[in-house]
Design a protein around this motif. Sequence first.
Motif, PDB file in Angstrom:
ATOM      1  N   ALA A  93      -5.430 -17.036  10.992  1.00  0.00           N
ATOM      2  CA  ALA A  93      -5.408 -17.989   9.879  1.00  0.00           C
ATOM      3  C   ALA A  93      -6.552 -17.759   8.905  1.00  0.00           C
ATOM      4  CB  ALA A  93      -5.455 -19.413  10.421  1.00  0.00           C
ATOM      5  N   ALA A  94      -7.662 -17.166   9.371  1.00  0.00           N
ATOM      6  CA  ALA A  94      -8.818 -16.917   8.501  1.00  0.00           C
ATOM      7  C   ALA A  94      -8.597 -15.749   7.549  1.00  0.00           C
ATOM      8  CB  ALA A  94     -10.054 -16.663   9.361  1.00  0.00           C
ATOM      9  N   GLN A  95      -7.542 -14.972   7.766  1.00  0.00           N
ATOM     10  CA  GLN A  95      -7.274 -13.819   6.910  1.00  0.00           C
ATOM     11  C   GLN A  95      -6.586 -14.264   5.611  1.00  0.00           C
ATOM     12  OE1 GLN A  95      -8.379 -10.769   7.678  1.00  0.00           O
ATOM     13  NE2 GLN A  95      -9.218 -11.715   9.540  1.00  0.00           N
ATOM     14  N   PRO A  96      -6.721 -13.458   4.541  1.00  0.00           N
ATOM     15  CA  PRO A  96      -5.990 -13.753   3.298  1.00  0.00           C
ATOM     16  C   PRO A  96      -4.509 -13.405   3.475  1.00  0.00           C
ATOM     17  CG  PRO A  96      -7.260 -11.725   3.061  1.00  0.00           C
ATOM     18  CD  PRO A  96      -7.623 -12.303   4.401  1.00  0.00           C
ATOM     19  N   LEU A  97      -3.694 -14.391   3.780  1.00  0.00           N
ATOM     20  CA  LEU A  97      -2.295 -14.174   4.111  1.00  0.00           C
ATOM     21  C   LEU A  97      -1.406 -14.431   2.895  1.00  0.00           C
ATOM     22  CD1 LEU A  97      -2.203 -16.038   7.551  1.00  0.00           C
ATOM     23  CD2 LEU A  97      -2.648 -13.620   7.114  1.00  0.00           C
ATOM     24  N   PRO A  98      -0.315 -13.666   2.756  1.00  0.00           N
ATOM     25  CA  PRO A  98       0.611 -13.912   1.649  1.00  0.00           C
ATOM     26  C   PRO A  98       1.322 -15.247   1.825  1.00  0.00           C
ATOM     27  CG  PRO A  98       1.518 -12.272   3.155  1.00  0.00           C
ATOM     28  CD  PRO A  98       0.105 -12.519   3.596  1.00  0.00           C
ATOM     29  N   ALA A  99       1.705 -15.853   0.708  1.00  0.00           N
ATOM     30  CA  ALA A  99       2.370 -17.157   0.774  1.00  0.00           C
ATOM     31  C   ALA A  99       3.726 -17.050   1.461  1.00  0.00           C
ATOM     32  CB  ALA A  99       2.533 -17.736  -0.631  1.00  0.00           C
ATOM     33  N   ALA A 100       4.414 -15.930   1.245  1.00  0.00           N
ATOM     34  CA  ALA A 100       5.734 -15.749   1.846  1.00  0.00           C
ATOM     35  C   ALA A 100       5.811 -14.378   2.490  1.00  0.00           C
ATOM     36  CB  ALA A 100       6.832 -15.898   0.792  1.00  0.00           C
ATOM     37  N   VAL A 101       6.325 -14.343   3.708  1.00  0.00           N
ATOM     38  CA  VAL A 101       6.529 -13.079   4.409  1.00  0.00           C
ATOM     39  C   VAL A 101       7.978 -13.027   4.869  1.00  0.00           C
ATOM     40  CG1 VAL A 101       4.157 -12.771   5.173  1.00  0.00           C
ATOM     41  CG2 VAL A 101       5.732 -14.077   6.598  1.00  0.00           C
ATOM     42  N   ARG A 102       8.515 -11.802   4.957  1.00  0.00           N
ATOM     43  CA  ARG A 102       9.874 -11.607   5.452  1.00  0.00           C
ATOM     44  C   ARG A 102       9.803 -11.301   6.939  1.00  0.00           C
ATOM     45  NH1 ARG A 102      13.456 -13.791   2.392  1.00  0.00           N
ATOM     46  NH2 ARG A 102      15.018 -12.559   3.507  1.00  0.00           N
ATOM     47  N   ALA A 159       0.802  -1.223   0.000  1.00  0.00           N
ATOM     48  CA  ALA A 159       0.000   0.000   0.000  1.00  0.00           C
ATOM     49  C   ALA A 159       0.834   1.271   0.000  1.00  0.00           C
ATOM     50  CB  ALA A 159      -0.950   0.008   1.196  1.00  0.00           C
ATOM     51  N   GLY A 160       2.102   1.164   0.389  1.00  0.00           N
ATOM     52  CA  GLY A 160       2.942   2.349   0.512  1.00  0.00           C
ATOM     53  C   GLY A 160       2.694   3.135   1.777  1.00  0.00           C
ATOM     54  N   GLU A 161       1.936   2.548   2.708  1.00  0.00           N
ATOM     55  CA  GLU A 161       1.635   3.232   3.966  1.00  0.00           C
ATOM     56  C   GLU A 161       1.131   2.223   4.977  1.00  0.00           C
ATOM     57  OE1 GLU A 161      -1.319   6.098   2.869  1.00  0.00           O
ATOM     58  OE2 GLU A 161      -2.867   4.592   2.507  1.00  0.00           O
ATOM     59  N   ASP A 162       1.203   2.586   6.248  1.00  0.00           N
ATOM     60  CA  ASP A 162       0.607   1.767   7.303  1.00  0.00           C
ATOM     61  C   ASP A 162      -0.882   2.017   7.350  1.00  0.00           C
ATOM     62  OD1 ASP A 162       2.537   0.130   8.693  1.00  0.00           O
ATOM     63  OD2 ASP A 162       3.507   1.995   9.330  1.00  0.00           O
ATOM     64  N   ASP A 163      -1.642   0.931   7.548  1.00  0.00           N
ATOM     65  CA  ASP A 163      -3.091   1.060   7.583  1.00  0.00           C
ATOM     66  C   ASP A 163      -3.657   0.108   8.630  1.00  0.00           C
ATOM     67  OD1 ASP A 163      -5.621   1.934   6.964  1.00  0.00           O
ATOM     68  OD2 ASP A 163      -5.765   0.867   5.053  1.00  0.00           O
ATOM     69  N   ASP A 164      -4.891   0.353   9.004  1.00  0.00           N
ATOM     70  CA  ASP A 164      -5.601  -0.485   9.966  1.00  0.00           C
ATOM     71  C   ASP A 164      -6.329  -1.575   9.185  1.00  0.00           C
ATOM     72  OD1 ASP A 164      -6.792  -1.508  12.215  1.00  0.00           O
ATOM     73  OD2 ASP A 164      -8.413  -0.031  12.248  1.00  0.00           O
ATOM     74  N   THR A 165      -5.642  -2.695   8.924  1.00  0.00           N
ATOM     75  CA  THR A 165      -6.211  -3.767   8.119  1.00  0.00           C
ATOM     76  C   THR A 165      -6.721  -4.895   9.007  1.00  0.00           C
ATOM     77  OG1 THR A 165      -4.136  -4.989   7.933  1.00  0.00           O
ATOM     78  CG2 THR A 165      -4.518  -3.231   6.321  1.00  0.00           C
ATOM     79  N   PRO A 166      -7.641  -5.713   8.502  1.00  0.00           N
ATOM     80  CA  PRO A 166      -8.110  -6.855   9.294  1.00  0.00           C
ATOM     81  C   PRO A 166      -6.985  -7.817   9.671  1.00  0.00           C
ATOM     82  CG  PRO A 166      -9.616  -6.413   7.475  1.00  0.00           C
ATOM     83  CD  PRO A 166      -8.431  -5.523   7.264  1.00  0.00           C
ATOM     84  N   ALA A 167      -6.038  -8.043   8.756  1.00  0.00           N
ATOM     85  CA  ALA A 167      -4.929  -8.952   9.067  1.00  0.00           C
ATOM     86  C   ALA A 167      -4.065  -8.384  10.186  1.00  0.00           C
ATOM     87  CB  ALA A 167      -4.097  -9.209   7.817  1.00  0.00           C
ATOM     88  N   ASN A 168      -3.800  -7.074  10.143  1.00  0.00           N
ATOM     89  CA  ASN A 168      -3.011  -6.457  11.215  1.00  0.00           C
ATOM     90  C   ASN A 168      -3.725  -6.560  12.554  1.00  0.00           C
ATOM     91  OD1 ASN A 168      -0.960  -5.821   9.475  1.00  0.00           O
ATOM     92  ND2 ASN A 168      -1.363  -3.623   9.433  1.00  0.00           N
ATOM     93  N   ARG A 169      -5.039  -6.347  12.525  1.00  0.00           N
ATOM     94  CA  ARG A 169      -5.797  -6.435  13.776  1.00  0.00           C
ATOM     95  C   ARG A 169      -5.788  -7.864  14.321  1.00  0.00           C
ATOM     96  NH1 ARG A 169      -9.335  -2.950  10.991  1.00  0.00           N
ATOM     97  NH2 ARG A 169     -10.786  -4.663  10.546  1.00  0.00           N
ATOM     98  N   ALA A 170      -5.913  -8.854  13.423  1.00  0.00           N
ATOM     99  CA  ALA A 170      -5.902 -10.249  13.873  1.00  0.00           C
ATOM    100  C   ALA A 170      -4.531 -10.635  14.420  1.00  0.00           C
ATOM    101  CB  ALA A 170      -6.295 -11.172  12.722  1.00  0.00           C
ATOM    102  N   ALA A 171      -3.468 -10.168  13.760  1.00  0.00           N
ATOM    103  CA  ALA A 171      -2.118 -10.463  14.246  1.00  0.00           C
ATOM    104  C   ALA A 171      -1.879  -9.823  15.603  1.00  0.00           C
ATOM    105  CB  ALA A 171      -1.085  -9.983  13.232  1.00  0.00           C
TER     106      ALA A 171
END
Length: 588
Positions: A108-117, A62-74
């Motif tokens: 786990a219910a969120q759409p997660l990327p296959a690979a994360v750094r 996104a080019g910025e920090d945002d309040d996303t469902p995945a961030n909230r779940a993490a």
Amino acid sequence: MLVYGDHDRSADARAVLARMVDALAAVHAMPAGIDRHGALVSLFIEASELAQGLADAAFEAAGEDDDTPANRAAMGLLMAFARSIASSWDSGFRHLVPVQAEALLALAAQPLPAAVRMRQAEGHAFYAVYPEAYLESARRLSASLPRPVTVIGLRSIGIGLAAMAAVGLGAGQPVTLRPVGHPFRRALCVSARLGAALTADPAACSVVVDEGPGLSGSSFGAVADWLEERGVPRGRIAFLPSHDGDLGPEASPAHRRRWSEVNRSVVPFDTLFRSADGRVPPLERWFEDRVGPPVAPLQSLSGGDWRSLLYGNPAAWPPVHAQQERCKYLLRTESGTWLLKFAGLGRAGEAKLERARTLHRAGFVAEPVALRHGFLAERWLDDARPLCIATPELITHLADYLLLRARSFPVDGAVGADLPALLAMARVNLTEALGEPATLRLARWTPDILGRLGSRIRRIVTDNRLHLWEWLRCSDGRLLKADALDHAYAHDRIGCQDVAWDVAGGIVEFGLSAAEATQLCHAVGNRMPLDLQLVDFCIDSYIGFQIGYWSFAAAFDDRAVSALSRYRAAWRRACDEGQSVRVRTHNQ
């Protein structure tokens, strides 16, 4: 100077979560005690690194920090871990509130990327930054803060520490931000939605959580700048750092003034684990079942203090880089004397214990006892003294030592700097220390040569710390290696390399003659593949790294100035020779 480096790994987010489900069940089944608590904290750190990787992936997209469902779940998962850690901590490791599976399933219910750094949290790995310290420092801060409280965790390490702080403050779920830009002039990129949420309540107090501050404190400063620009008064901003010192020399005057004015809270390590409040067993009792109760107070050996026990004359003390040394203590019990050394929180500590056991069985290091919540206990050898000169016996012993490491500790993947990165590091450091003409010698390492050499590398967990004073002579004649477990995973750019790196280190540190260098190379190369041209390249890179390392250390230790002079002289001699440094074989 180029010395420091970050360590990260690519991982499948769902595979990480699946492992955590199994590991968490095992933790819940463990008997009460510090081992269970340490295992819980290790899982929390892995969850923190996963949350950091997911937040950074979203930021990059996104080019910025945002309040996303995945961030909230993490962050919800981190809060569940933080509450569990707090319950274990408050009960002296006797009880814990289990981490409910729902927190894992929600992520786990969120759409997660296959690979994360997933970036290694440096404070947990190297600098004894304990999550429990932020729980306690937040509790100390809590009474002085206006309400409500918004907790902001700065990535990388601050994302997990913010959850601990939120539990300590009795606050809601934190948010996480990634300051970006020049290390001394960080700035924020925050979405309109997240920005509005952070400033919606003009009465709220913002607590900024991170490790540090470092040379500039610009990460803390960037968040406070952003908040003040949007009308948040300075009196409603507080910091939770990892130490109570001032900002470093690169801090701006404005940030330095603010740092002196805002509300801050820190609980140092000694207060956390060496206090006598009765809640938590102090550090000296963590290994009581293995070594017996203490018969004297712990003695700190951190910051180079170990030298007073090994050297009778302070004039003979070797240099240290105090800011890079691991936290360590001497424990005396009826069963003997023991070294308690910080080995790192998280999974890395277990690997170090296994390396210590392998090296001890082969007769190369002191006896390891156990690993407890980041600290490794090993036998302290009262009769051992560091070597002053390299002997033929030591050269043979070094060859045997390096061969054992090469055979016992192979690694896969890109876990160390590649050859172009090592060359770039050497060029920068030598230019800054000696001027650009001093780097002419490096021109011989062309991309074609580096490509050929790179294809021959067999990476192992190299020692990376072969200085002469790290070798101990015991009264019974044994030669042992100190500090042999983790410098391939240190907070620098080197990492795991080919055995040629340690051969080069031995040649430089022992000051070997051409004949002695040839002896060492043959002793290793006759029993395993050893590329002599790669050794020659590693010698150049090794000297360049050491010049950078001791240049930083010289600001804190006068003896490091002498060490720096020795490495500069070694490079000048190499340039004067105009050929391969000290490595001669019948094929050359």
